[in-house]
Structure formats: structure tokens, C-alpha cells
Design a protein around this motif. Structure first.
Motif, mmCIF file in Angstrom:
data_model
loop_
_atom_site.group_PDB
_atom_site.id
_atom_site.type_symbol
_atom_site.label_atom_id
_atom_site.label_comp_id
_atom_site.label_asym_id
_atom_site.label_seq_id
_atom_site.Cartn_x
_atom_site.Cartn_y
_atom_site.Cartn_z
ATOM 1 N N GLU A 105 0.863 -1.187 0.000
ATOM 2 C CA GLU A 105 0.000 0.000 0.000
ATOM 3 C C GLU A 105 0.893 1.227 0.000
ATOM 4 O O GLU A 105 2.074 1.159 0.380
ATOM 5 C CB GLU A 105 -0.918 0.027 1.230
ATOM 6 N N SER A 106 0.366 2.364 -0.428
ATOM 7 C CA SER A 106 1.152 3.593 -0.528
ATOM 8 C C SER A 106 1.507 4.131 0.861
ATOM 9 O O SER A 106 0.708 4.051 1.790
ATOM 10 C CB SER A 106 0.381 4.647 -1.317
ATOM 11 N N ALA A 107 2.724 4.673 0.985
ATOM 12 C CA ALA A 107 3.214 5.164 2.272
ATOM 13 C C ALA A 107 3.599 6.638 2.168
ATOM 14 O O ALA A 107 4.041 7.103 1.107
ATOM 15 C CB ALA A 107 4.413 4.338 2.723
ATOM 16 N N ASN A 108 3.452 7.356 3.288
ATOM 17 C CA ASN A 108 3.689 8.805 3.295
ATOM 18 C C ASN A 108 4.400 9.244 4.566
ATOM 19 O O ASN A 108 4.250 8.625 5.621
ATOM 20 C CB ASN A 108 2.358 9.566 3.214
ATOM 21 N N LEU A 109 5.134 10.347 4.442
ATOM 22 C CA LEU A 109 5.717 11.028 5.594
ATOM 23 C C LEU A 109 5.263 12.480 5.536
ATOM 24 O O LEU A 109 5.381 13.131 4.488
ATOM 25 C CB LEU A 109 7.242 10.953 5.566
ATOM 26 N N VAL A 110 4.752 12.984 6.663
ATOM 27 C CA VAL A 110 4.080 14.285 6.678
ATOM 28 C C VAL A 110 4.565 15.119 7.861
ATOM 29 O O VAL A 110 4.765 14.594 8.962
ATOM 30 C CB VAL A 110 2.550 14.087 6.787
ATOM 31 N N VAL A 111 4.761 16.424 7.637
ATOM 32 C CA VAL A 111 5.111 17.359 8.708
ATOM 33 C C VAL A 111 4.045 18.444 8.791
ATOM 34 O O VAL A 111 3.298 18.667 7.839
ATOM 35 C CB VAL A 111 6.500 17.997 8.479
ATOM 36 N N ARG A 112 3.990 19.109 9.955
ATOM 37 C CA ARG A 112 2.957 20.135 10.181
ATOM 38 C C ARG A 112 3.566 21.525 10.247
ATOM 39 O O ARG A 112 4.643 21.714 10.795
ATOM 40 C CB ARG A 112 2.218 19.866 11.493
ATOM 41 N N THR A 113 2.846 22.495 9.684
ATOM 42 C CA THR A 113 3.142 23.915 9.853
ATOM 43 C C THR A 113 1.827 24.610 10.157
ATOM 44 O O THR A 113 0.961 24.714 9.284
ATOM 45 C CB THR A 113 3.769 24.533 8.592
ATOM 46 N N ARG A 118 2.226 19.162 5.262
ATOM 47 C CA ARG A 118 2.818 18.964 3.944
ATOM 48 C C ARG A 118 3.341 17.539 3.849
ATOM 49 O O ARG A 118 4.028 17.047 4.749
ATOM 50 C CB ARG A 118 3.967 19.942 3.677
ATOM 51 N N PHE A 119 3.018 16.892 2.747
ATOM 52 C CA PHE A 119 3.541 15.561 2.472
ATOM 53 C C PHE A 119 4.948 15.729 1.902
ATOM 54 O O PHE A 119 5.108 16.179 0.763
ATOM 55 C CB PHE A 119 2.647 14.833 1.467
ATOM 56 N N ILE A 120 5.970 15.389 2.680
ATOM 57 C CA ILE A 120 7.337 15.605 2.213
ATOM 58 C C ILE A 120 7.903 14.370 1.524
ATOM 59 O O ILE A 120 8.959 14.445 0.881
ATOM 60 C CB ILE A 120 8.272 16.061 3.344
ATOM 61 N N GLU A 135 3.095 13.720 -2.577
ATOM 62 C CA GLU A 135 4.335 14.425 -2.275
ATOM 63 C C GLU A 135 4.280 15.891 -2.689
ATOM 64 O O GLU A 135 3.886 16.224 -3.802
ATOM 65 C CB GLU A 135 5.499 13.737 -2.978
ATOM 66 N N GLY A 136 4.684 16.752 -1.748
ATOM 67 C CA GLY A 136 4.712 18.181 -2.003
ATOM 68 C C GLY A 136 3.389 18.882 -1.760
ATOM 69 O O GLY A 136 3.328 20.119 -1.769
ATOM 70 N N MET A 137 2.325 18.133 -1.529
ATOM 71 C CA MET A 137 0.999 18.728 -1.382
ATOM 72 C C MET A 137 0.748 19.169 0.064
ATOM 73 O O MET A 137 1.314 18.617 1.011
ATOM 74 C CB MET A 137 -0.079 17.755 -1.842
ATOM 75 N N VAL A 138 -0.081 20.172 0.212
ATOM 76 C CA VAL A 138 -0.419 20.747 1.517
ATOM 77 C C VAL A 138 -1.916 20.598 1.753
ATOM 78 O O VAL A 138 -2.720 20.907 0.867
ATOM 79 C CB VAL A 138 -0.025 22.241 1.580
ATOM 80 N N PHE A 139 -2.297 20.124 2.958
ATOM 81 C CA PHE A 139 -3.694 19.897 3.298
ATOM 82 C C PHE A 139 -3.997 20.417 4.702
ATOM 83 O O PHE A 139 -3.082 20.606 5.516
ATOM 84 C CB PHE A 139 -4.020 18.399 3.262
ATOM 85 N N VAL A 218 7.422 14.886 18.633
ATOM 86 C CA VAL A 218 6.957 14.341 17.362
ATOM 87 C C VAL A 218 7.427 15.224 16.212
ATOM 88 O O VAL A 218 7.153 16.422 16.176
ATOM 89 C CB VAL A 218 5.420 14.199 17.333
ATOM 90 N N LEU A 219 8.166 14.621 15.282
ATOM 91 C CA LEU A 219 8.676 15.345 14.125
ATOM 92 C C LEU A 219 7.744 15.247 12.928
ATOM 93 O O LEU A 219 7.631 16.165 12.130
ATOM 94 C CB LEU A 219 10.033 14.766 13.705
ATOM 95 N N ALA A 220 7.111 14.077 12.782
ATOM 96 C CA ALA A 220 6.338 13.812 11.574
ATOM 97 C C ALA A 220 5.348 12.690 11.834
ATOM 98 O O ALA A 220 5.368 12.045 12.888
ATOM 99 C CB ALA A 220 7.276 13.426 10.428
ATOM 100 N N GLY A 221 4.482 12.484 10.853
ATOM 101 C CA GLY A 221 3.565 11.368 10.888
ATOM 102 C C GLY A 221 3.903 10.408 9.767
ATOM 103 O O GLY A 221 4.158 10.824 8.635
ATOM 104 N N LEU A 222 3.956 9.127 10.093
ATOM 105 C CA LEU A 222 4.230 8.078 9.110
ATOM 106 C C LEU A 222 2.944 7.301 8.892
ATOM 107 O O LEU A 222 2.337 6.824 9.851
ATOM 108 C CB LEU A 222 5.330 7.152 9.641
#
Length: 258
Positions: A105-113, A118-120, A135-139, A218-222
Motif C-alpha cells: 500500500e502507498s506510504a507517506n511522511l508528513v510534517v505540520r506547519t 505537507r507531504f514531504i 508528495e509536495g501537497m499541503v492539506f 513528534v517530528l512527523a507522521g508516518l
């Protein structure tokens, strides 16, 4: 009612989408070669070269004497400020690929501002029916799996500040119900993971866990994302366990000197 999360426009202009993704990559990661861009986008080198040439023409990118591309004057802040997100992404990518290999399945790493995430990094699985790269998108943070994980680390006062009413004066419909959000965040703190069933996109299920620095912040969400038709609630403990192990391995790598 909250607005639905971003969906592709009915007439997606592929070349524009590719160019914007390249700009995001340059902003987040720094230097890239034509071959790297072509591989990441899944296009021919000639196509990647034309896209980069246009970004250079419009000052979104520059090419140096080594024939490497980096952020141009329009993205000058990123070009002159090596980003912690760049290292985080680089260290995380092998772990994302391993996750995809195990779970398919698809995997993502995300940070918050602030109130957005943002999906980095994003790695798609090979299945025909799959959740595509973000990747690169902001939600909006409160609408995403990783966003809930990151917001769960805030105190009540900090959450109030992020979602202060005056920040939403011109868009009140986008401000979440804080009572409901607090209940969701309490559940995330209690369980240690976040489950998103159609919260961000109809028909999509995502499960995520936090990634912490050595001090516990917490740095990011996996997370992993999948079509709802493939989600089986009986798999949830196994999914969380696999994600937790991947997050632990990523944290160990991040703790090593750069």
C-alpha cells in the motif's frame, strides 16, 4: 461543514502538475539531476529536461556548473536555508519503500506547519487500484491522518492558538469543531495511532503513527493509505505494529549523526 480535501481537477494538466511537483522537490530537497527528476515523475529524461528548462526560464530553478538543478530566485528562501525536512525525507525514504514492500500500500511522511500539513515524501504501491502520491501537497491538518498525530502533541492552549477564530475570520467554514477535534486527539493519544476512514477523501483509509526525535518530540507522521475496499478492520493491529516498527527504525536512523 468542512470543505472536502483536495481532489484532482476534472481536466488535469499533466505538464503543470509535473512542473509543480518538481518545484516542491527543489524547495524541500535541494539539488536534483535530470535523471532523478525523470525517475521520480515516471517520465522520459527529455520530458524532465523540458520541464526543468521552463522552471529555469521562470526563475523557479537554476542550473549550476555541475549540471545540477536547485531552487531558483522565486524559491530563494529554500535555496539558502538547508531544510531539516530535506534530511528527514532522505532518511525516511528507504523506510517508506520497505513499508510499501511489506504492505503493498502507498506510504507517506508528513510534517505540520500551523494548521496545515505537507507531504514531504510519498511512495506509491504497485497495485492498479492505489492511493496516488501526495508528495509536495499541503492539506488541512485536522483532515489528515498524520495531521491528527501531530496535533495530538499540542496542549489545549496551543490547539486554541492554532485554530483561533480570528485566523478564520474570512473563512469560518474551514475552522474545525474544536470539541469534536479534541475528542479525536484524545483518542489518538490513548491509542498511539490515528485511523482515518474517509475523513480526508471518500473511499480512502489511512493509518498512521508518530515519528519522534531522541527527546520524544513528534517530528512527523508516518502513514499508509489504501482504497477503502481493501481495508479490513481485523488487519488494524497488524498495520499499526508494522508502522510502529518502521517508525522506530526511522527514529534510530535519525538519531545517528548526519
Amino acid at each position: 461543514m468542512d470543505k472536502p480535501l483536495k481532489t484532482p481537477p476534472p481536466y488535469l494538466v499533466r505538464s503543470v502538475d509535473h512542473a509543480l511537483r518538481i518545484a516542491a522537490m527543489l524547495q524541500l530537497e535541494g539539488e536534483l539531476t535530470v535523471s532523478e527528476v525523470a525517475e521520480r515523475l515516471g517520465v522520459a529524461r527529455s520530458t524532465a529536461h523540458r520541464l526543468l528548462a521552463m522552471l529555469v526560464y521562470r526563475d523557479f530553478a537554476v542550473q549550476d556548473e555541475r549540471r545540477l538543478y536547485r531552487a531558483g530566485p522565486v524559491l530563494e528562501l529554500a535555496a539558502h536555508s538547508p531544510s531539516a525536512a530535506s534530511r528527514l525525507r532522505a532518511v525516511a525514504l528507504p523506510h517508506l519503500h520497505r513499508l510499501v514492500g511489506v504492505l503493498d500500500e502507498s506510504a507517506n511522511l508528513v510534517v505540520r506547519t500551523g494548521d496545515t500539513v505537507r507531504f514531504i515524501a510519498s511512495v506509491e504501491c504497485a497495485q492498479t487500484l492505489r492511493v496516488g502520491s501526495r508528495e509536495g501537497m499541503v492539506f488541512p491538518a485536522h483532515r489528515t491522518t498524520a495531521g491528527l498525530l501531530l496535533l495530538a502533541e499540542l496542549t489545549d492552549d496551543e490547539l486554541e492558538e492554532v485554530y483561533a477564530a480570528d485566523r478564520y475570520a474570512d473563512r469560518p467554514e474551514e475552522r474545525p469543531d474544536l470539541a469534536a477535534l479534541r475528542a479525536d486527539l484524545a483518542r489518538v493519544r490513548r491509542t498511539g495511532f490515528a485511523l482515518n476512514q474517509g475523513r480526508s477523501e471518500r473511499g480512502v483509509v489511512a493509518v498512521g503513527v508518530p515519528v519522534r526525535d531522541p527527546g520524544g518530540t513528534v517530528l512527523a507522521g508516518l502513514s499508509v493509505s489504501m482504497p477503502g475496499a481493501r481495508y479490513d478492520r481485523h488487519r488494524l493491529p497488524s498495520l499499526v505494529n508494522t508502522l510502529t516498527r518502521a517508525a522506530g527504525a526511522l527514529e534510530a536512523d535519525l538519531a545517528r549523526p548526519a
